[in-house]
Design an enzyme around this catalytic site. Structure first.
Site, PDB file in Angstrom:
ATOM      1  N   SER A 120      18.990   1.355  18.153  1.00  0.00           N
ATOM      2  CA  SER A 120      17.611   1.800  17.939  1.00  0.00           C
ATOM      3  C   SER A 120      17.383   3.211  18.461  1.00  0.00           C
ATOM      4  O   SER A 120      16.385   3.838  18.144  1.00  0.00           O
ATOM      5  CB  SER A 120      16.643   0.843  18.640  1.00  0.00           C
ATOM      6  OG  SER A 120      16.907  -0.476  18.224  1.00  0.00           O
ATOM      7  N   CYS A 174      11.472  -6.326  16.987  1.00  0.00           N
ATOM      8  CA  CYS A 174      11.338  -4.872  17.036  1.00  0.00           C
ATOM      9  C   CYS A 174      11.128  -4.274  15.644  1.00  0.00           C
ATOM     10  O   CYS A 174      10.139  -4.561  15.006  1.00  0.00           O
ATOM     11  CB  CYS A 174      12.542  -4.257  17.745  1.00  0.00           C
ATOM     12  SG  CYS A 174      12.190  -2.585  18.339  1.00  0.00           S
ATOM     13  N   LEU A 175      12.091  -3.506  15.128  1.00  0.00           N
ATOM     14  CA  LEU A 175      11.920  -2.972  13.774  1.00  0.00           C
ATOM     15  C   LEU A 175      11.710  -4.129  12.807  1.00  0.00           C
ATOM     16  O   LEU A 175      10.863  -4.078  11.913  1.00  0.00           O
ATOM     17  CB  LEU A 175      13.144  -2.145  13.357  1.00  0.00           C
ATOM     18  CG  LEU A 175      13.083  -1.542  11.951  1.00  0.00           C
ATOM     19  CD1 LEU A 175      11.985  -0.499  11.853  1.00  0.00           C
ATOM     20  CD2 LEU A 175      14.423  -0.941  11.551  1.00  0.00           C
ATOM     21  N   GLY A 210       8.880   3.030  19.142  1.00  0.00           N
ATOM     22  CA  GLY A 210       7.983   4.180  19.040  1.00  0.00           C
ATOM     23  C   GLY A 210       6.880   3.936  18.024  1.00  0.00           C
ATOM     24  O   GLY A 210       5.940   4.704  17.913  1.00  0.00           O
ATOM     25  N   PHE A 211       7.036   2.838  17.244  1.00  0.00           N
ATOM     26  CA  PHE A 211       6.041   2.504  16.228  1.00  0.00           C
ATOM     27  C   PHE A 211       5.489   1.127  16.529  1.00  0.00           C
ATOM     28  O   PHE A 211       6.083   0.367  17.294  1.00  0.00           O
ATOM     29  CB  PHE A 211       6.684   2.518  14.842  1.00  0.00           C
ATOM     30  CG  PHE A 211       7.149   3.876  14.413  1.00  0.00           C
ATOM     31  CD1 PHE A 211       6.357   4.676  13.595  1.00  0.00           C
ATOM     32  CD2 PHE A 211       8.370   4.370  14.862  1.00  0.00           C
ATOM     33  CE1 PHE A 211       6.783   5.935  13.215  1.00  0.00           C
ATOM     34  CE2 PHE A 211       8.800   5.627  14.479  1.00  0.00           C
ATOM     35  CZ  PHE A 211       8.004   6.417  13.657  1.00  0.00           C
ATOM     36  N   HIS A 264      11.941  -7.124  23.005  1.00  0.00           N
ATOM     37  CA  HIS A 264      13.339  -7.564  22.902  1.00  0.00           C
ATOM     38  C   HIS A 264      13.618  -8.810  23.739  1.00  0.00           C
ATOM     39  O   HIS A 264      14.032  -8.700  24.884  1.00  0.00           O
ATOM     40  CB  HIS A 264      14.274  -6.441  23.329  1.00  0.00           C
ATOM     41  CG  HIS A 264      14.370  -5.350  22.319  1.00  0.00           C
ATOM     42  ND1 HIS A 264      15.342  -5.330  21.337  1.00  0.00           N
ATOM     43  CD2 HIS A 264      13.592  -4.269  22.096  1.00  0.00           C
ATOM     44  CE1 HIS A 264      15.170  -4.258  20.584  1.00  0.00           C
ATOM     45  NE2 HIS A 264      14.110  -3.593  21.017  1.00  0.00           N
ATOM     46  N   GLU A 285      15.990 -10.687  23.670  1.00  0.00           N
ATOM     47  CA  GLU A 285      17.410 -10.775  24.059  1.00  0.00           C
ATOM     48  C   GLU A 285      17.669  -9.930  25.297  1.00  0.00           C
ATOM     49  O   GLU A 285      18.749  -9.989  25.884  1.00  0.00           O
ATOM     50  CB  GLU A 285      18.294 -10.311  22.910  1.00  0.00           C
ATOM     51  CG  GLU A 285      18.489  -8.806  22.782  1.00  0.00           C
ATOM     52  CD  GLU A 285      17.280  -8.063  22.197  1.00  0.00           C
ATOM     53  OE1 GLU A 285      16.251  -8.714  21.942  1.00  0.00           O
ATOM     54  OE2 GLU A 285      17.373  -6.833  22.019  1.00  0.00           O
TER      55      GLU A 285
END
Ligand code: ADP
Ligand code: ADP
Ligand code: MG
Ligand code: MG
Lengths: 363, 1083
Positions: free
Chosen positions: A34, A244-245, A288-289, A329, A331
């Protein structure tokens, strides 16, 4: 302009400058895909103290564009260490710098937002460097996942376990997946097929998996239209879990919008409230998003997690379809283990779905 | 989870007197708890026997009891106050133990008092090493192999299972007293048998040794919603085997990978849940095998601890304050983070600097004590420093210790190098430094010390930098190198010492300072913000470093800076921190911005909400000057922090710092023997004859002229080299040889020793011309026993009015003459009809908190106002303060921490703390004070008396008194015959060696209830010592002075008539008076 001492690979590198507030776990951070396209500033001053080792790799190689710390350790002291950070960085050609007032740098980013920057051990001319920084690629609007995703699918079988326990066939979209996510999926008994970001929904469904996982990854979700389109087709057909993403893509697939945070969340101490249980989890984060909660249709989508520092959205699930995701995250690696339970939640979701094609995990 | 509404009134139990292992960190936590609970709208009842604490200020709680921390007196308070709940977790081990006793004995149930924070069961599991170990096993965590042993046979047997070295811990002894580490069977059998002997249940725990493993501590917070966060991982520089309290510790952990740290974090969370500590801070200690990462749980403290104070200061996360709020039901995410304001407390602080804590020891005061550091804590104080790197923090901490020398100038004996590296002792750091300078390979040093190579390498980098310096003279020192040194944390002083002298003459600190400033090398100040700058900080909690950006942004307000007292040490402790805090409070109330400078993490003064701005910095000339130049304060206060800031006063003033209060010149005058002597003559105030000497010969002449006995001491003391009473020439020569070594350039001071004189302490307020006597304290012990070590009573009970008035007169004269502005302390000795001045301290003294509590007037606050130019009259003070009721202060000694040390008192201070007893009459007040100090005076039973010839006549009335009270008298030969001759019957007992059973046997078999034993002079001292040691070991009231014995007899008489009653300060100082107090304090 921050003057410092060159470390690691001599040379020049440019990227978006972001900071991470974890006090340890630098190797996991360096190797987290990432961070592709980003120069990482560690807020903790001493980096490298315990060296590096194979086990702490989150992917095949470091992805960070550059690395900044107040002081890199000249020795490594830990029984797990197999290589010192300096030679590790050199081996992987990572340009790094130390001796700078990292706190000042962080405050700069905090007040003006994440920005492009350049590290150089070959060029010391302020104007030229300024120019290089300006011309560095911006995260916005570019599809970084396509750089870091695997070229070909690969399978990992779940470790042998008590036959009584359920097994699942899970397809993991690799937008820049971290090793420890795979480990956690294996832990809950998934036979994994990791596939490139571009893999079509049809291909995936044709393999009739028990579940689909959407991985973390670098940069801006917006340009990943193809991924969003695929996810839309998967929703309802198979349980989907995103991180995340993967969570941002899920948000877009749910018809929401994403936006860029001023300087993002990167660290291992972010308090997240589970809105279903009221419990607080200390989470590892790196994004960041974010997904804009107001852009989601609250009749269809439930907000499940919220960041207590800035009230941003940290988790969602669909009310009628077997799909949920979190921005942070679970994990960890690096970071606290408070949120491991989400993998088990994914497992339960797959079980239910397998049993009675039940649409969604009841609250 | 909302705050509980079923609770209205909450009882907080403090930690009592300052003792080794339990210092003012518990004033800090208790004070925070009081504030927190009050701010949440609860009624707070507080009990603590220690008057020198901020928490016992009447403003802090609704009801403040300065009473013994015994189950009896606390239940009396409960019966009176009927609190709904008791918070047991902020008063250290003492507070916890009392609470447990009250719970077990059913008192809490009887009065329907709920224990909040930690329930009885949880405390028991955490405190009982066996239960704890089982609990750990159940959740799959390792703890050290161990076995309970009840006799030598079992001990020998279990050795095969445990192996050597072995850790031995006697069961149920105070603070692990009598424990130890055995490296061979001989030591093993010795320590075990001693342990079996000492342990009240004759039982010891033999434990597998983990010496040399890495040691870590985690500070854990839990709320009733079962959210758990780790505030800070702390790593011990000294590996397992050295008590964390005696270890240099570092935050955050430095040598753990994330995988290892998270494993430890998971363990900590499992532990707090398993043990069942409901809310608040707990401290969990781990050992890690450096070879393979094996994790072993050492112990859990189910309460806030010394380490939680450290973690709070290190991170900016106020553990005790939050713990108190969690205990009343609030959840972590419902409590805001004070520093960022916007974010909640439910997070884990992350820091972008390094914190180093270094302990301070006082072994020079206990010559017979074994300075080896082990599993039992021996340090009396600590300093903390913050830097951007370990090296910077470490060097700042080192100079905060006020050793009077830098690492480079420490004295080492190369031939002992190995020994000092292998055996942890206070000197080890100096030897480490030496070994590194001698280019020893790190592996070699590691092999001997087991200190982690990472730390050793850091020290090496410091040494290497020093070597680079040594190649330069002031003239050719490159600015870049100078900057690098400053960035690494070198002080101007040490740089000056390291630079090569040019043309024979060395370099001075000032010259380095100039060089630095010419090169524009100045520190900047960064903020402690809990979040590594991720969010804006709204609290100016600052530390210096050499970086590019400064975050101090000083204001334009009218501001006053208070210099703190640095690390606790015997002679300079919490009392001075109390004064500094009061200065900050008073000046804030008077509308000034207040700035605190201090480096002691245990204190209230280093709490970021005590003053407007906190600089966590060493108290050296260099560090203070830099702050002054950034802040440009309108005034700087040096008279509250004890000797530490006082020693800086003149230099600071010469450097143009606006010192307010008594002028440094006056302070200097009072400390300059010769000039002060002349002043006293002019003022017609008697002073013991005195002189100075440089060599034994001179000393003899002076002493002969003055006449024996004399009191001798070095005029300039590095680390408190002894002051002693000398009866003859032989001992004088002997003393001269040792003392003069201590500091050649300073003469030895010789005073006529005033025998059997009464000593008095006088504290006074002065505004430059008017003097108000705040209190006259009468010492129970006669002059010759340090004022800090003698029990004293306020108001005086024996003094004749004329002499009292004379002392006050002298005090007034001196105050005016020295133009004291603020506080002044004078020590008088009265011999026959003459009033002698022993010394004048134109500063806040150790007794200020005690007098303030006794008079109900906050002296330090008023003094602070006087320093800003206000006059006593304006503040409503014309006549001397009066004291209703009787207030007795008693010292508390660390003897039980130092096996083999004699307990006899002398002119050199040895006590670590104090307690106060309050009642309407002397007897009960004294008995209460004794009880609080740990001496339970018997109401009946057997008294053992054995006194030196000087004391025999004085013993008579006391012996008669005790006998008339129905005590059985035992005495040694001489004393017995003397009593016989004077018509007092007593039974003779053998001294050790005269036959058996001897007195030691009787003490051990608990046949004695009270011991009166005054030293028999050097010759037969060891004999008396054996008796006094036995008394300590078996906690039997032992008295070493006649006047003390007389007071005890008096107290016992009263005790048999009446019982203790308890009353709060607020009641003692009736409403209208405290009203008055308010008026002017508020201004
Ligand atoms: N089994 C052991 N082997 C070696 N050192 C030990 C062992 N147990 C404790 N210690 C040392 O003794 C110190 C005090 O022990 P601890 O159990 O924490 O008692 P306390 O309650 O006095 O803190 C620890 O800080 C550690 O350094
Ligand atoms: N001339 C003296 N005669 C008898 N006792 C003395 C004399 N001078 C000092 N002392 C005793 O020694 C103690 C310490 O002396 P002091 O001058 O107060 O030193 P400090 O600065 O340590 O307080 C006093 O409290 C007193 O009991
Ligand atoms: Mg301990
Ligand atoms: Mg004195």
């Amino acid at each position: 302009m921050f003057a410092g001492r060159a470390f690691g690979h001599p040379g020049e590198t440019a990227g978006e400058v972001v900071f991470n507030t974890s006090m340890c776990g630098y190797q996991e951070i360096l190797t987290d895909p990432s961070y592709a396209g980003q120069i990482v500033v560690m807020t903790y001053p001493h980096i490298g103290n315990y060296g590096t080792n194979e086990k702490d790799e989150e992917s095949q190689r470091p992805y960070a564009e550059g690395f900044v710390a107040r002081e890199f350790s000249s020795i490594s002291s830990n029984w797990r260490s197999s290589e010192e950070l300096e030679s590790y960085l050199k081996r992987h050609k990572i340009v790094a710098i130390c001796g700078v007032d990292t706190r000042a740098l962080v405050r700069h980013i905090r007040s003006l937002g994440a920005m492009r920057g350049v590290i150089s051990s070959v060029d010391a001319d302020p104007d030229r460097l300024m120019e290089k920084a300006r011309s560095a690629r911006s995260m916005l609007g570019c599809d970084l996942a396509s750089w870091v995703t695997c070229k070909d699918p690969y399978a990992i079988a779940a470790p042998p376990r008590d036959p009584a326990e359920e097994k699942f066939r899970v397809i993991a979209y690799d937008y820049g997946i971290k090793r420890n996510i795979l480990n956690n999926l294996l832990r809950i008994g998934c036979d994994l097929l990791v596939v490139p970001a571009s893999t079509s929904a049809e291909e995936v469904l044709s393999l009739s998996p028990d579940g689909v996982f959407l991985s973390n990854g670098p940069g801006d979700p917006e340009p990943l239209g193809y991924a969003v389109a695929n996810i839309r087709k998967l929703l309802g057909r198979v349980p989907v879990f995103g991180i995340c993403l993967g969570h941002q893509l899920m948000g877009l697939a749910f018809g929401g919008k994403t936006y860029k945070l001023k300087f993002g969340h990167r660290g291992g101490n972010q308090p997240v409230k589970n809105l279903l249980t009221g419990k607080v989890e200390i989470t590892a984060q790196n994004h960041g998003f974010a997904v804009d909660p107001d852009s989601l249709n609250s009749n269809e989508v439930a907000c499940t997690h919220m960041n207590l520092n800035d009230q941003t959205l940290e988790g969602i699930r669909h009310r009628n379809l077997p799909a949920f995701s979190v921005q942070y995250h679970p994990e960890a690696s690096p970071g606290p283990h408070d949120s491991h339970y989400l993998f088990d939640q994914f497992k339960r979701l797959m079980l239910k779905f397998r049993k009675y094609q039940c649409p969604s995990e009841p609250i | 989870m909302p705050k509980r509404t079923d609770l209205k009134k909450i009882l907080i139990i403090g930690s009592g007197p300052i003792v080794i292992g339990q210092a003012c960190e518990f004033d800090y936590s208790g004070t925070q708890a009081c504030k927190a609970l009050k701010s949440e709208g609860f009624k707070v009842v507080l009990v603590n026997s220690n008057p020198a604490t901020i928490m016992t200020d009447p403003e802090l709680a609704d009801r403040t009891y300065i009473e013994p921390l015994t189950p009896e007196s606390v239940s009396a308070i409960i019966a009176r106050e009927r609190p709904d709940a008791l918070l047991p977790t902020v008063g250290g081990q003492t507070g916890l133990n009392v609470s447990v006793e009250l719970a077990k004995s059913g008192v809490l149930d009887h009065y329907g008092v709920e224990m909040i924070g930690a329930k009885l069961r949880a405390v028991e599991i955490a405190e009982d090493r066996r239960l704890f170990k089982d609990a750990m096993t159940e959740i799959g965590l390792q703890s050290a192999r161990s076995q309970i042993v009840k006799n030598m046979a079992e001990a020998k047997e279990c050795l095969s299972a445990i192996g050597l070295p072995a850790i031995i811990r006697p069961s149920f002894t105070l603070g692990g007293f009598g424990g130890g580490t055995a490296f061979n069977t001989e030591e093993y059998e010795f320590i075990v048998s001693r342990g079996l002997d000492i342990s009240p249940v004759h039982e010891v725990l033999v434990e597998q040794s983990l010496i040399g493993w890495k040691e870590f501590e985690l500070e854990v917070m839990r709320d009733l919603a079962d959210n758990v966060v780790i505030i800070c991982p702390i790593e011990n520089f000294d590996p397992m085997g050295v008590h964390t309290g005696d270890s240099i510790t570092v935050a955050p952990a430095q040598t753990l990978s994330d995988k290892e740290y998270q494993q430890m974090r998971d363990a900590a969370i499992r532990i707090i849940r398993k043990v069942g500590v409901e809310t608040g801070g707990s401290n969990i200690q781990f050992a890690v095998n450096p070879e393979n990462g094996d994790l072993v749980v050492i112990e859990m403290n189910p309460r806030v601890s010394r380490s939680s104070a450290l973690a709070s200061k290190a991170t900016g996360f106020p553990i005790a304050k939050i713990a108190a709020k969690l205990a009343v039901g609030l959840a972590l995410d419902e409590i805001p983070n004070d520093i960022t304001k916007k974010t909640p407390a439910s997070f884990e602080p992350t820091i972008d600097y390094v914190v180093v804590k270094i302990p301070k020891w006082n072994f020079e005061k206990f010559k017979e004590a074994d300075p080896t550091l082990g599993i039992q804590m021996k340090s009396v104080g600590e300093v903390m420093a913050i830097g951007r790197t370990f090296k910077e923090a470490f060097l700042k901490a080192t100079r905060s210790l006020e050793k009077g020398k830098t690492l480079t100038s420490e004295k080492v004996f190369p031939k002992n190098l190995d020994h000092f590296l292998v055996t942890p002792m206070p000197e080890r750091m100096a030897y480490l430094h030496y070994a590194l300078c001698a280019d020893w390979p790190l592996e070699e040093i590691h092999r001997r010390t087991k200190i982690d190579p990472w730390f050793l390498n850091q020290l090496k980098e410091i040494v290497d930098m020093g070597k680079r310096l040594q190649e330069h003279t002031r003239a050719d020192l490159p600015p870049e190198l100078l900057r690098e040194c400053k960035r690494q944390g070198f002080s101007d002083q040490s740089i000056a010492e390291l630079l090569r002298p040019a043309g024979g003459n060395g370099v001075s600190e000032i010259q380095v300072r100039q060089l630095r400033r010419e090169a524009g090398i100045r520190p900047v100040y960064k903020r402690v913000d809990t979040c590594a700058a991720e969010f804006e900080s709204h609290t100016p909690y600052l530390y210096s470093t050499y970086e590019s950006e400064c975050e101090a942004n000083p204001t334009a307000a009218k501001k006053i800076m208070v210099l703190g007292s640095g690390p606790n040490r015997i002679g300079q402790g919490i009392e001075f921190d109390y004064c500094c805090c009061h200065a900050a409070f008073a000046l804030k109330e008077a509308g000034y911005e207040t700035i605190m400078v201090n480096c002691n993490p245990e204190t209230v003064s280093t709490d970021y909400d005590t003053s407007d701005r906190l600089y966590f910095e060493p108290l050296t000339f260099e560090d203070v000057m830099e702050i002054v130049e950034v802040e440009k304060p309108d005034g700087v206060i040096v008279q509250f922090g004890g000797q530490t800031p006082l020693n800086l006063a003149l230099r600071l003033q010469r450097a143009g710092v606006p010192i307010i209060g008594t002028a440094p010149e006056s302070i200097d005058l009072a400390e300059d023997r010769k000039r002060f002597g002349r002043l006293l003559q002019d003022l017609k105030i008697p002073q013991p004859q005195n002189g100075t000497a440089l060599c034994p010969e001179e000393a003899r002449e002076v002493a002969a002229a003055i006449g024996y006995p004399v009191l001798v001491r070095p005029s300039y003391v590095l680390g408190g080299r002894a002051m002693s009473i000398v009866y003859d020439e032989a001992s004088l020569d002997d003393y001269m040889r040792t003392a003069v070594e201590a500091s050649p350039e300073h003469p030895v001071l010789i005073d006529r020793f005033l025998e059997s004189a009464f000593e008095y302490d006088v504290d006074a307020l002065c505004d430059g011309d008017q003097v108000v006597i705040a209190g006259v304290m009468e010492h129970i012990e006669e002059a010759g026993i340090h004022s800090g070590d003698s029990t004293c009573v306020l108001p005086p009970v024996m003094i004749d009015h004329v002499l009292l008035e004379r002392m006050k007169q002298y005090a007034r004269r001196l105050g005016r003459e020295l133009k004291v502005v603020g506080l002044m302390n004078i020590q008088f000795a009265i011999q026959k009809e003459t009033v002698f001045v022993l010394e004048v301290n134109p500063r806040a003294s150790r007794t200020v908190p005690y007098v303030s509590k006794a008079t109900g007037i906050p002296l330090a606050k008023i003094a602070a106002r006087l320093m800003t130019g206000e006059k006593l009259r304006d503040l409503g003070f014309v006549e001397d303060l009066r004291v209703r009721h009787c207030f007795v202060k008693s010292p508390v000694f660390p003897f039980n921490k130092f096996p083999g040390v004699d307990t006899v008192l002398g002119p050199e201070m040895k006590s670590t703390g104090e307690v106060m007893g309050v009642a309407d009459g002397f007897g009960i007040a004294f008995a209460k004070a004794q009880l609080s100090a740990g001496l339970r005076l018997p109401r009946e039973g057997t008294v053992f008396v054995s006194v030196n010839d000087r004391d025999k006549p004085g013993l008579l009335p006391i012996a008669k008194d005790l006998q008339s009270l129905g005590f059985r008298l035992l005495a040694t030969g001489g004393t017995q015959q003397f009593l016989e001759r004077n018509g007092v019957q007593s039974e003779r007992v053998f001294k050790a060696g005269e036959g058996r059973p001897n007195i030691i046997d009787l003490i051990k078999s608990r046949k004695i209830d009270l011991i009166i034993n005054t030293p028999w002079g050097e010759r037969s001292r060891h004999e008396g010592r054996a008796i006094r040691r036995a008394a300590i070991q078996h906690t039997i009231a032992g008295i070493t002075t006649l006047s003390g014995a007389a007071a005890a007899a008096n107290a016992i008489r009263t005790l048999r008539r009446e019982n203790f009653t308890v009353q709060s300060l607020q009641e003692y100082h009736h409403a209208e008076e405290s009203q008055r107090t308010w008026l002017y304090v508020k201004g």
